[in-house]
Design a protein around this motif. Structure first.
Motif, PDB file in Angstrom:
ATOM      1  N   PRO A 125       0.816  -1.227   0.000  1.00  0.00           N
ATOM      2  CA  PRO A 125       0.000   0.000   0.000  1.00  0.00           C
ATOM      3  C   PRO A 125       0.845   1.271   0.000  1.00  0.00           C
ATOM      4  O   PRO A 125       0.459   2.284  -0.602  1.00  0.00           O
ATOM      5  CB  PRO A 125      -0.822  -0.119   1.294  1.00  0.00           C
ATOM      6  CG  PRO A 125      -0.856  -1.581   1.581  1.00  0.00           C
ATOM      7  CD  PRO A 125       0.488  -2.081   1.154  1.00  0.00           C
ATOM      8  N   ASN A 126       2.004   1.217   0.657  1.00  0.00           N
ATOM      9  CA  ASN A 126       2.853   2.413   0.758  1.00  0.00           C
ATOM     10  C   ASN A 126       3.478   2.817  -0.574  1.00  0.00           C
ATOM     11  O   ASN A 126       3.812   3.990  -0.767  1.00  0.00           O
ATOM     12  CB  ASN A 126       3.970   2.176   1.788  1.00  0.00           C
ATOM     13  CG  ASN A 126       3.435   2.049   3.197  1.00  0.00           C
ATOM     14  OD1 ASN A 126       2.409   2.643   3.529  1.00  0.00           O
ATOM     15  ND2 ASN A 126       4.109   1.263   4.018  1.00  0.00           N
ATOM     16  N   ILE A 127       3.635   1.856  -1.494  1.00  0.00           N
ATOM     17  CA  ILE A 127       4.232   2.185  -2.795  1.00  0.00           C
ATOM     18  C   ILE A 127       3.170   2.249  -3.893  1.00  0.00           C
ATOM     19  O   ILE A 127       3.492   2.316  -5.079  1.00  0.00           O
ATOM     20  CB  ILE A 127       5.332   1.162  -3.170  1.00  0.00           C
ATOM     21  CG1 ILE A 127       4.771  -0.255  -3.277  1.00  0.00           C
ATOM     22  CG2 ILE A 127       6.476   1.219  -2.166  1.00  0.00           C
ATOM     23  CD1 ILE A 127       5.776  -1.280  -3.759  1.00  0.00           C
ATOM     24  N   GLY A 128       1.901   2.219  -3.490  1.00  0.00           N
ATOM     25  CA  GLY A 128       0.815   2.369  -4.451  1.00  0.00           C
ATOM     26  C   GLY A 128       0.475   1.131  -5.245  1.00  0.00           C
ATOM     27  O   GLY A 128      -0.285   1.199  -6.217  1.00  0.00           O
ATOM     28  N   LEU A 129       1.004  -0.027  -4.838  1.00  0.00           N
ATOM     29  CA  LEU A 129       0.742  -1.260  -5.573  1.00  0.00           C
ATOM     30  C   LEU A 129      -0.623  -1.859  -5.233  1.00  0.00           C
ATOM     31  O   LEU A 129      -1.243  -2.517  -6.067  1.00  0.00           O
ATOM     32  CB  LEU A 129       1.839  -2.286  -5.271  1.00  0.00           C
ATOM     33  CG  LEU A 129       1.740  -3.639  -5.974  1.00  0.00           C
ATOM     34  CD1 LEU A 129       1.853  -3.465  -7.491  1.00  0.00           C
ATOM     35  CD2 LEU A 129       2.829  -4.590  -5.469  1.00  0.00           C
ATOM     36  N   ALA A 130      -1.097  -1.592  -4.019  1.00  0.00           N
ATOM     37  CA  ALA A 130      -2.356  -2.207  -3.586  1.00  0.00           C
ATOM     38  C   ALA A 130      -3.077  -1.286  -2.614  1.00  0.00           C
ATOM     39  O   ALA A 130      -2.476  -0.405  -1.993  1.00  0.00           O
ATOM     40  CB  ALA A 130      -2.082  -3.551  -2.939  1.00  0.00           C
ATOM     41  N   ASP A 131      -4.392  -1.519  -2.492  1.00  0.00           N
ATOM     42  CA  ASP A 131      -5.207  -0.766  -1.533  1.00  0.00           C
ATOM     43  C   ASP A 131      -5.267  -1.473  -0.182  1.00  0.00           C
ATOM     44  O   ASP A 131      -5.549  -0.852   0.845  1.00  0.00           O
ATOM     45  CB  ASP A 131      -6.641  -0.627  -2.064  1.00  0.00           C
ATOM     46  CG  ASP A 131      -6.680   0.008  -3.448  1.00  0.00           C
ATOM     47  OD1 ASP A 131      -6.235   1.164  -3.564  1.00  0.00           O
ATOM     48  OD2 ASP A 131      -7.134  -0.666  -4.396  1.00  0.00           O
ATOM     49  N   ALA A 132      -5.026  -2.787  -0.200  1.00  0.00           N
ATOM     50  CA  ALA A 132      -5.093  -3.595   1.014  1.00  0.00           C
ATOM     51  C   ALA A 132      -4.144  -4.775   0.864  1.00  0.00           C
ATOM     52  O   ALA A 132      -3.668  -5.081  -0.232  1.00  0.00           O
ATOM     53  CB  ALA A 132      -6.524  -4.094   1.242  1.00  0.00           C
ATOM     54  N   ILE A 133      -3.863  -5.435   1.969  1.00  0.00           N
ATOM     55  CA  ILE A 133      -3.054  -6.644   1.937  1.00  0.00           C
ATOM     56  C   ILE A 133      -3.772  -7.747   2.713  1.00  0.00           C
ATOM     57  O   ILE A 133      -4.633  -7.468   3.557  1.00  0.00           O
ATOM     58  CB  ILE A 133      -1.641  -6.432   2.540  1.00  0.00           C
ATOM     59  CG1 ILE A 133      -1.737  -6.201   4.065  1.00  0.00           C
ATOM     60  CG2 ILE A 133      -0.914  -5.307   1.851  1.00  0.00           C
ATOM     61  CD1 ILE A 133      -0.402  -6.360   4.788  1.00  0.00           C
ATOM     62  N   VAL A 134      -3.413  -8.984   2.411  1.00  0.00           N
ATOM     63  CA  VAL A 134      -3.795 -10.115   3.250  1.00  0.00           C
ATOM     64  C   VAL A 134      -2.521 -10.863   3.587  1.00  0.00           C
ATOM     65  O   VAL A 134      -1.796 -11.303   2.697  1.00  0.00           O
ATOM     66  CB  VAL A 134      -4.800 -11.055   2.546  1.00  0.00           C
ATOM     67  CG1 VAL A 134      -5.024 -12.304   3.397  1.00  0.00           C
ATOM     68  CG2 VAL A 134      -6.114 -10.352   2.287  1.00  0.00           C
TER      69      VAL A 134
END
Length: 285
Positions: free
Chosen positions: A147-156
């Motif tokens: 999320p910090n590098i703009g790759l995703a909105d969320a993680i699992v």
């Protein structure tokens, strides 16, 4: 002589906990530094040190007969593999996390979002179950940075203490599953290896039961014995022995460690004195 081939994680907390419980059940492992395989001196066992994510395939192929593995990995990569025993250590959860600054109103907020994860099968099952459409980015490694590098909105990802999420300005919003270490068996395990696994499981059960229990000794006046005996759960019933002092007895029993303080308070209120509580190494039934 036949041996049971068992896999454990090659490093990390699960490795350390696995080696500890094998030690606790009396197995001595000839383990040199950086070895990928080790033998045992006093039990027909060979220990293989493998990457956690590789272990399900080794089990499915019959390369190893059994494994101590994270339940979360079995759910992701080895649903057809039989869990023989839940071991209760190396607990964690597989969770959804999002940036702290983002407001979260519920599962529907994940619709049409980008989710980075190392657990695509687990996530897809969760999304399908909740009728959510999302785009997955499969990452092996530091998922928290996505999320910090703009790759995703969320993680699992797996969460233990939550400190890694905190350091990366993330917050946990959904738990997909709760996980612990388990003893798993290969679907191709042979009869001789199964017999050894049964013996190993018996030892594990005795240690796991002991970890959850405490041995308790106390003194009590004879006129209050009945009340105190009713408080103590015991294995079958408490052992009662007369003391040298007339009118008093000593009681010996076993209690669940999670009920320790509640039981102690109740015992004291009903006349128990000189209460001694000890850990137990093994409980054999």
């Amino acid at each position: 002589m036949s041996k049971l081939k068992i896999a454990v994680q090659k490093s990390g907390r699960l490795h350390d906990d696995s080696m500890q419980i094998l030690k606790d059940i009396g197995i001595s492992i000839d383990n040199g530094k950086d070895q990928l395989k080790a033998s045992t001196r006093n039990f027909p066992l060979e220990v293989f040190y493998l990457r956690n994510g590789d272990i399900p395939q080794y089990l499915l192929d019959g390369v190893v007969d059994a494994a101590i593995i994270g339940e979360n990995v079995l759910v992701e990569k080895g649903n057809s593999i039989k869990t023989v025993e839940e071991l209760g250590f190396s607990t964690c959860r597989v969770s959804v996390a999002i940036p702290k600054s983002v407001r979260y109103n519920g599962i529907q907020d994940l619709n049409n979002k980008r989710i980075a994860t190392s657990y695509p099968n687990t996530v897809n099952h969760f999304l399908k179950e909740n009728n959510i459409s999302a785009q997955l980015h499969i990452i092996n490694g530091s998922v928290e940075i996505a999320p910090n590098i703009g790759l995703a909105d969320a993680i699992v990802d797996i969460v233990s203490s939550g400190s890694t999420l905190f350091k990366n300005n993330l917050k946990e919003v959904e738990v997909l599953l709760k996980s612990q270490a388990v003893l798993a068996a290969s679907p191709k395990i042979g009869d001789e290896q199964q017999a050894i696994l049964d013996k190993l499981q018996f030892r594990l059960q005795s240690v796991l039961k002991a970890r959850q229990s405490r041995y308790i000794l106390l003194n009590a006046p004879n006129d209050k014995l009945e009340k105190i005996i009713n408080i103590l759960p015991g294995m079958k019933s408490p052992t009662v022995l007369p003391l040298a002092e007339t009118g008093w007895s000593s009681l010996h029993s076993v209690i669940n460690k999670n009920e320790f303080w509640e039981i102690i308070d109740e015992l004291k209120a009903n006349g128990a004195e000189s209460i001694l509580v000890c850990p137990i190494e093994n409980m054999v039934f």
